[in-house]
Design a protein around this motif. Structure first.
Motif, PDB file in Angstrom:
ATOM      1  N   ALA A 114      -3.040  16.748 -13.100  1.00  0.00           N
ATOM      2  CA  ALA A 114      -3.775  15.523 -13.674  1.00  0.00           C
ATOM      3  C   ALA A 114      -2.825  14.840 -14.511  1.00  0.00           C
ATOM      4  CB  ALA A 114      -5.030  16.585 -14.316  1.00  0.00           C
ATOM      5  N   ALA A 115      -2.472  15.230 -15.513  1.00  0.00           N
ATOM      6  CA  ALA A 115      -2.285  13.964 -16.248  1.00  0.00           C
ATOM      7  C   ALA A 115      -1.315  12.916 -15.746  1.00  0.00           C
ATOM      8  CB  ALA A 115      -1.316  13.991 -17.465  1.00  0.00           C
ATOM      9  N   VAL A 116      -0.413  12.935 -15.026  1.00  0.00           N
ATOM     10  CA  VAL A 116       0.113  11.758 -14.298  1.00  0.00           C
ATOM     11  C   VAL A 116      -0.496  11.236 -13.105  1.00  0.00           C
ATOM     12  CG1 VAL A 116       1.759  13.181 -14.793  1.00  0.00           C
ATOM     13  CG2 VAL A 116       1.766  13.254 -12.202  1.00  0.00           C
ATOM     14  N   ALA A 117      -1.675  11.852 -12.933  1.00  0.00           N
ATOM     15  CA  ALA A 117      -2.109  11.393 -11.592  1.00  0.00           C
ATOM     16  C   ALA A 117      -2.970   9.417 -11.383  1.00  0.00           C
ATOM     17  CB  ALA A 117      -3.283  12.621 -10.857  1.00  0.00           C
ATOM     18  N   PRO A 118      -3.394   9.539 -12.745  1.00  0.00           N
ATOM     19  CA  PRO A 118      -4.018   8.095 -12.649  1.00  0.00           C
ATOM     20  C   PRO A 118      -2.628   7.040 -12.181  1.00  0.00           C
ATOM     21  CG  PRO A 118      -4.922   9.446 -14.255  1.00  0.00           C
ATOM     22  CD  PRO A 118      -3.534  10.041 -13.779  1.00  0.00           C
ATOM     23  N   ILE A 119      -1.736   7.271 -12.762  1.00  0.00           N
ATOM     24  CA  ILE A 119      -0.354   6.087 -12.270  1.00  0.00           C
ATOM     25  C   ILE A 119      -0.988   6.170 -10.581  1.00  0.00           C
ATOM     26  CG2 ILE A 119       2.522   6.002 -11.864  1.00  0.00           C
ATOM     27  CD1 ILE A 119       2.522   7.900 -14.214  1.00  0.00           C
ATOM     28  N   GLY A 120      -0.465   7.359  -9.654  1.00  0.00           N
ATOM     29  CA  GLY A 120      -0.588   6.655  -8.411  1.00  0.00           C
ATOM     30  C   GLY A 120      -2.025   6.190  -8.042  1.00  0.00           C
ATOM     31  N   ILE A 121      -2.730   6.395  -8.554  1.00  0.00           N
ATOM     32  CA  ILE A 121      -5.100   6.331  -8.318  1.00  0.00           C
ATOM     33  C   ILE A 121      -3.906   4.776  -8.787  1.00  0.00           C
ATOM     34  CG2 ILE A 121      -6.882   6.858  -8.943  1.00  0.00           C
ATOM     35  CD1 ILE A 121      -6.336   9.264  -9.159  1.00  0.00           C
ATOM     36  N   GLY A 122      -3.777   3.956  -9.613  1.00  0.00           N
ATOM     37  CA  GLY A 122      -4.148   2.878 -10.492  1.00  0.00           C
ATOM     38  C   GLY A 122      -3.598   1.865  -9.672  1.00  0.00           C
ATOM     39  N   VAL A 149      -4.599  -1.155  -6.460  1.00  0.00           N
ATOM     40  CA  VAL A 149      -3.768  -2.736  -7.018  1.00  0.00           C
ATOM     41  C   VAL A 149      -3.859  -3.037  -5.136  1.00  0.00           C
ATOM     42  CG1 VAL A 149      -2.151  -3.843  -7.275  1.00  0.00           C
ATOM     43  CG2 VAL A 149      -3.503  -2.514  -9.707  1.00  0.00           C
ATOM     44  N   ALA A 150      -2.678  -2.213  -4.618  1.00  0.00           N
ATOM     45  CA  ALA A 150      -3.451  -2.460  -3.350  1.00  0.00           C
ATOM     46  C   ALA A 150      -3.760  -1.801  -2.572  1.00  0.00           C
ATOM     47  CB  ALA A 150      -1.671  -1.127  -2.385  1.00  0.00           C
ATOM     48  N   TYR A 164       0.924  -1.161   0.288  1.00  0.00           N
ATOM     49  CA  TYR A 164       0.464  -0.102  -0.513  1.00  0.00           C
ATOM     50  C   TYR A 164       0.901   1.080  -0.344  1.00  0.00           C
ATOM     51  CZ  TYR A 164      -4.019   3.578   1.749  1.00  0.00           C
ATOM     52  OH  TYR A 164      -4.822   4.094   1.871  1.00  0.00           O
ATOM     53  N   SER A 165       1.557   1.326   0.669  1.00  0.00           N
ATOM     54  CA  SER A 165       2.047   2.157   0.812  1.00  0.00           C
ATOM     55  C   SER A 165       3.486   2.868  -0.453  1.00  0.00           C
ATOM     56  CB  SER A 165       3.591   2.634   2.510  1.00  0.00           C
ATOM     57  OG  SER A 165       4.722   1.508   2.317  1.00  0.00           O
ATOM     58  N   LEU A 166       4.053   1.412  -0.606  1.00  0.00           N
ATOM     59  CA  LEU A 166       4.588   1.509  -2.110  1.00  0.00           C
ATOM     60  C   LEU A 166       3.870   1.791  -3.098  1.00  0.00           C
ATOM     61  CD1 LEU A 166       7.879   0.240  -2.734  1.00  0.00           C
ATOM     62  CD2 LEU A 166       6.435  -1.715  -3.722  1.00  0.00           C
ATOM     63  N   GLY A 167       2.889   1.644  -3.755  1.00  0.00           N
ATOM     64  CA  GLY A 167       1.452   2.170  -4.347  1.00  0.00           C
ATOM     65  C   GLY A 167       1.928   4.297  -4.643  1.00  0.00           C
ATOM     66  N   TYR A 168       1.646   3.917  -3.211  1.00  0.00           N
ATOM     67  CA  TYR A 168       1.530   5.874  -2.812  1.00  0.00           C
ATOM     68  C   TYR A 168       2.818   6.430  -3.101  1.00  0.00           C
ATOM     69  CZ  TYR A 168      -2.988   7.002  -1.102  1.00  0.00           C
ATOM     70  OH  TYR A 168      -4.222   6.857  -0.401  1.00  0.00           O
ATOM     71  N   ILE A 169       4.507   5.459  -2.728  1.00  0.00           N
ATOM     72  CA  ILE A 169       6.043   6.326  -2.896  1.00  0.00           C
ATOM     73  C   ILE A 169       6.341   5.692  -4.682  1.00  0.00           C
ATOM     74  CG2 ILE A 169       7.947   5.607  -3.079  1.00  0.00           C
ATOM     75  CD1 ILE A 169       7.596   4.635  -0.091  1.00  0.00           C
ATOM     76  N   VAL A 170       5.925   4.243  -4.991  1.00  0.00           N
ATOM     77  CA  VAL A 170       5.901   4.608  -7.241  1.00  0.00           C
ATOM     78  C   VAL A 170       4.886   5.518  -7.514  1.00  0.00           C
ATOM     79  CG1 VAL A 170       6.046   3.264  -9.193  1.00  0.00           C
ATOM     80  CG2 VAL A 170       6.800   2.471  -6.636  1.00  0.00           C
ATOM     81  N   ILE A 175       3.949   9.071  -6.623  1.00  0.00           N
ATOM     82  CA  ILE A 175       4.883   9.774  -7.253  1.00  0.00           C
ATOM     83  C   ILE A 175       5.317   9.729  -7.492  1.00  0.00           C
ATOM     84  CG2 ILE A 175       5.135  11.468  -4.900  1.00  0.00           C
ATOM     85  CD1 ILE A 175       3.302  10.391  -3.135  1.00  0.00           C
ATOM     86  N   VAL A 176       6.388   9.324  -7.155  1.00  0.00           N
ATOM     87  CA  VAL A 176       7.821   9.327  -7.991  1.00  0.00           C
ATOM     88  C   VAL A 176       8.142   8.836  -9.367  1.00  0.00           C
ATOM     89  CG1 VAL A 176       9.710   8.309  -8.468  1.00  0.00           C
ATOM     90  CG2 VAL A 176       9.178   8.354  -6.165  1.00  0.00           C
ATOM     91  N   ALA A 177       6.679   8.627  -9.983  1.00  0.00           N
ATOM     92  CA  ALA A 177       7.128   8.044 -11.699  1.00  0.00           C
ATOM     93  C   ALA A 177       6.065   9.527 -11.768  1.00  0.00           C
ATOM     94  CB  ALA A 177       6.141   6.370 -11.412  1.00  0.00           C
ATOM     95  N   GLY A 178       5.185   9.737 -11.160  1.00  0.00           N
ATOM     96  CA  GLY A 178       4.461  10.717 -12.058  1.00  0.00           C
ATOM     97  C   GLY A 178       5.710  12.041 -11.699  1.00  0.00           C
ATOM     98  N   TRP A 179       6.367  12.816 -10.558  1.00  0.00           N
ATOM     99  CA  TRP A 179       7.437  13.365 -10.938  1.00  0.00           C
ATOM    100  C   TRP A 179       8.580  13.378 -11.976  1.00  0.00           C
ATOM    101  CZ3 TRP A 179      12.406  11.792  -8.416  1.00  0.00           C
ATOM    102  CH2 TRP A 179      13.452  13.221  -8.143  1.00  0.00           C
ATOM    103  N   LEU A 180       8.580  12.229 -11.923  1.00  0.00           N
ATOM    104  CA  LEU A 180       9.239  12.221 -13.314  1.00  0.00           C
ATOM    105  C   LEU A 180       9.055  12.109 -14.942  1.00  0.00           C
ATOM    106  CD1 LEU A 180      11.513   9.002 -12.141  1.00  0.00           C
ATOM    107  CD2 LEU A 180      12.370  10.956 -12.317  1.00  0.00           C
ATOM    108  N   LEU A 181       7.724  11.926 -14.852  1.00  0.00           N
ATOM    109  CA  LEU A 181       7.031  11.935 -16.162  1.00  0.00           C
ATOM    110  C   LEU A 181       6.598  13.783 -16.487  1.00  0.00           C
ATOM    111  CD1 LEU A 181       5.366  11.269 -18.780  1.00  0.00           C
ATOM    112  CD2 LEU A 181       3.222  10.045 -17.389  1.00  0.00           C
TER     113      LEU A 181
END
Length: 290
Positions: free
Chosen positions: A142-150, A154-155, A31-37, A39-45
């Motif tokens: 908004a364009a990157v937020a669905p990464i973390g949501i998805g 799953v978590a 669950y916490s890993l979902g948030y971390i990944v 946020i980081v993936a959204g930041w990079l994109l």
């Protein structure tokens, strides 16, 4: 209905430990890993998007360093807003009786709608501190937020929480945390698919094919309206929170719907009022006429 046969026909719930890694008293959960990944993936994109002049029709009003600096603001907005949203929207009575429980975030209890509000406040304050239009930052995030949501959905599935209503569909599952032990919709995966994957693809098309970053508010409206629509649809398959149940004795209306339907209307309003922004100055990257 034969409950035993009904249960036997259900798919087996995958045996995945909610704790990914345990080192002494320190546990890293999916669950916490979902948030971390997320946020980081959204930041990079987001950094790549603001550095791509083709998407903006010229220099972006936001620089990669702005995205770097906003990362902490976004994290605080998500956590604080998500927690307070859960407290206010879903279980206020229990937290009034035990206010210290508000700070026990390790026990779970986060609200997407609260996180959205918290992040929005963070974006407004940050954009104003940097002197650019908050809508421009809204569109990128908004364009990157669905990464973390998805990933978080799953978590939720791995945690066997927020499961769906009782069902006899072939892919129904018996969740180990469900006291009834009846087959249910894996609604967390429905949300991961619609709110995460599908919404990300739609927004990606809007930003990279339709070049809608040139029109402030459009991408934000598409995200808000798209999420609201997806969440409202899934609420027909998701079990309502036990402390709330169905609202107004309807047998179908849930708090998730109450919070999401206005998002659809707001999204439509934002999309319909979006207009191309003035071209940015090549020298400063700021938009003319602002």
């Amino acid at each position: 209905m034969d409950t035993a046969l009904f249960t036997q026909a259900a798919m087996a719930f995958p045996d995945i430990d909610p704790v990914l890694i345990q080192i002494g008293p320190v546990a890293i959960r999916w669950y916490s890993l979902g948030y971390i990944v997320g946020i980081v993936a959204g930041w990079l994109l987001a950094r790549r998007m603001v550095d791509n002049e083709r998407l903006w029709g010229g220099p972006s009003p936001i620089k990669p360093v702005d995205i770097d600096d906003f990362l902490l603001w976004a994290t605080v907005g998500i956590i604080v807003g998500g927690r307070l949203g859960f407290v206010l929207f879903y279980d206020l009575g229990a937290y009034i009786e035990n206010p210290l429980a508000i700070f026990e975030v390790w026990r779970g209890g986060m609200s997407f709608h609260g996180g959205l509000i918290g992040t929005t406040v963070a974006m407004v304050l940050f954009a104003r501190s940097r002197g650019f239009d908050p809508w421009r930052l809204f569109d990128v995030i908004a364009a990157v937020a669905p990464i973390g949501i998805g990933l978080v959905r799953v978590a939720n599935f791995i945690n066997a929480e927020l499961y769906g209503r009782v069902s006899d569909v072939p892919w129904a599952m018996v969740f180990p945390t469900d006291p009834t032990q009846l087959p249910r919709h894996p609604s967390q995966l429905y949300e991961a698919f619609l709110e995460g994957l599908v919404l990300f693809i739609v927004l990606r098309i809007a930003t990279h094919r339709w070049l809608k970053l040139k029109s402030p508010r459009f991408v934000t409206g598409l995200f808000i309206g798209g999420y609201g629509l997806a969440r409202t649809l899934v609420e027909f398959f998701r079990e309502p929170d036990p402390q709330l149940g169905f609202l107004l004795g309807t047998g179908w209306l849930t708090m998730g719907m109450v919070l999401s339907i206005p998002m659809v209307l707001l999204g439509i309003a934002l999309i319909s009022t979006a207009r191309p922004a003035p071209a940015a100055s090549p020298e400063t990257g700021t938009e003319a006429g602002r």
